[in-house]
Design a protein around this motif. Sequence first.
Motif, mmCIF file in Angstrom:
data_model
loop_
_atom_site.group_PDB
_atom_site.id
_atom_site.type_symbol
_atom_site.label_atom_id
_atom_site.label_comp_id
_atom_site.label_asym_id
_atom_site.label_seq_id
_atom_site.Cartn_x
_atom_site.Cartn_y
_atom_site.Cartn_z
ATOM 1 N N LEU A 56 0.931 -1.116 -0.040
ATOM 2 C CA LEU A 56 0.005 0.100 0.010
ATOM 3 C C LEU A 56 1.026 1.188 -0.099
ATOM 4 N N LYS A 57 0.529 2.214 -0.814
ATOM 5 C CA LYS A 57 1.433 3.394 -1.103
ATOM 6 C C LYS A 57 0.833 4.722 -0.987
ATOM 7 N N LYS A 58 1.667 5.586 -0.510
ATOM 8 C CA LYS A 58 1.163 6.998 -0.175
ATOM 9 C C LYS A 58 2.490 7.920 -0.140
ATOM 10 N N GLU A 59 2.204 9.064 -0.862
ATOM 11 C CA GLU A 59 3.334 10.008 -0.862
ATOM 12 C C GLU A 59 2.839 11.195 0.117
ATOM 13 N N PHE A 60 3.880 11.563 0.967
ATOM 14 C CA PHE A 60 3.727 12.594 1.986
ATOM 15 C C PHE A 60 4.733 13.958 1.596
ATOM 16 N N GLY A 61 4.378 14.956 2.184
ATOM 17 C CA GLY A 61 5.218 16.389 2.044
ATOM 18 C C GLY A 61 6.401 16.368 2.898
ATOM 19 N N TYR A 62 7.056 15.239 3.268
ATOM 20 C CA TYR A 62 8.483 15.317 4.038
ATOM 21 C C TYR A 62 9.521 14.983 3.349
ATOM 22 N N ASP A 63 10.389 15.392 3.830
ATOM 23 C CA ASP A 63 11.774 14.815 3.499
ATOM 24 C C ASP A 63 12.128 13.398 3.865
ATOM 25 N N LEU A 64 13.057 12.691 3.381
ATOM 26 C CA LEU A 64 13.201 11.309 3.778
ATOM 27 C C LEU A 64 13.574 10.945 5.126
ATOM 28 N N VAL A 65 14.435 11.755 5.806
ATOM 29 C CA VAL A 65 14.917 11.470 7.098
ATOM 30 C C VAL A 65 13.711 12.172 8.020
ATOM 31 N N THR A 66 12.871 13.148 7.961
ATOM 32 C CA THR A 66 11.877 13.648 8.731
ATOM 33 C C THR A 66 10.781 12.352 8.549
ATOM 34 N N CYS A 67 10.564 11.972 7.336
ATOM 35 C CA CYS A 67 9.426 10.961 7.253
ATOM 36 C C CYS A 67 9.777 9.659 8.013
ATOM 37 N N ASN A 69 11.789 9.382 10.785
ATOM 38 C CA ASN A 69 11.720 9.699 12.002
ATOM 39 C C ASN A 69 10.191 9.711 12.585
ATOM 40 N N GLN A 70 9.430 10.497 11.682
ATOM 41 C CA GLN A 70 7.853 10.498 12.182
ATOM 42 C C GLN A 70 7.058 9.171 12.172
ATOM 43 N N VAL A 71 7.752 8.329 11.266
ATOM 44 C CA VAL A 71 6.893 6.846 11.261
ATOM 45 C C VAL A 71 7.485 6.052 12.174
ATOM 46 N N ARG A 72 8.818 6.459 12.633
ATOM 47 C CA ARG A 72 9.359 5.508 13.836
ATOM 48 C C ARG A 72 8.457 5.968 14.989
ATOM 49 N N VAL A 135 -0.031 4.239 10.104
ATOM 50 C CA VAL A 135 1.079 5.217 9.521
ATOM 51 C C VAL A 135 0.484 6.337 8.917
ATOM 52 N N PHE A 136 -0.286 6.020 7.792
ATOM 53 C CA PHE A 136 -0.834 7.157 6.833
ATOM 54 C C PHE A 136 -1.509 8.064 7.567
ATOM 55 N N ASN A 137 -2.412 7.765 8.506
ATOM 56 C CA ASN A 137 -3.291 8.481 9.276
ATOM 57 C C ASN A 137 -2.192 9.437 10.173
ATOM 58 N N GLY A 138 -1.290 9.003 10.811
ATOM 59 C CA GLY A 138 -0.388 9.536 11.638
ATOM 60 C C GLY A 138 0.302 10.911 10.877
ATOM 61 N N LEU A 139 0.769 10.126 9.719
ATOM 62 C CA LEU A 139 1.572 11.252 8.842
ATOM 63 C C LEU A 139 0.778 12.262 8.518
ATOM 64 N N THR A 140 -0.514 12.027 7.962
ATOM 65 C CA THR A 140 -1.419 13.027 7.464
ATOM 66 C C THR A 140 -1.600 14.014 8.609
ATOM 67 N N GLU A 141 -2.045 13.367 9.993
ATOM 68 C CA GLU A 141 -2.305 14.370 11.114
ATOM 69 C C GLU A 141 -0.924 15.345 11.476
ATOM 70 N N SER A 142 0.183 14.855 11.267
ATOM 71 C CA SER A 142 1.211 15.677 11.484
ATOM 72 C C SER A 142 1.455 16.950 10.629
#
Length: 162
Positions: A56-67, A69-72, A135-142
């Motif tokens: 399952l794939k989704k693109e987010f407006g974060y740079d790689l390192v920030t993304c 760290n956010q997922v962790r 993960v997708f909901n968490g990244l979207t909320e962030s």
Amino acid sequence: MNIPQKPFSLHTICYLLPTCLFLAILLSGCAGTKEIYKGVLGISTQVLEDGRKDALKKEFGYDLVTCHNQVRAILKKNKSYIYADDLEKDMLALYISEEDTTPVGIFFTEKSKRRTLVEVASPSTYGKELIAKIVFNGLTESLTPKSEKGKVDAAKTEKVGK
């Protein structure tokens, strides 16, 4: 004085040779051997990498390192157990929880300096969908700006009493 050396017996060679060959293969560092070793320990990521095509794939407006760290942080908050964090492959391998050892892999692909593709793969449809949702909901909320309580934007409020 020359003391003649006794050659190894056939019995010794039969035990020594396979042991030496096994150790040579194990310590050689080839990827296949490492994956077998990880598989025996239950921490192999190969099945997750193989399932990436169905992720399952989704693109987010974060740079790689920030993304990453956010997922962790999202996974830790969710009490998922991360057993591998491979920076070379830009992936996290985890179990849904310490009790539920369904393996799930999260892969990161940098699309641009401010865009990262997140892929969630698992041999389990349930595991893949559950972790993707978290993960997708968490990244979207962030990414969604939150207003502070008690703050009022004077330009957006109506005048009272007129």
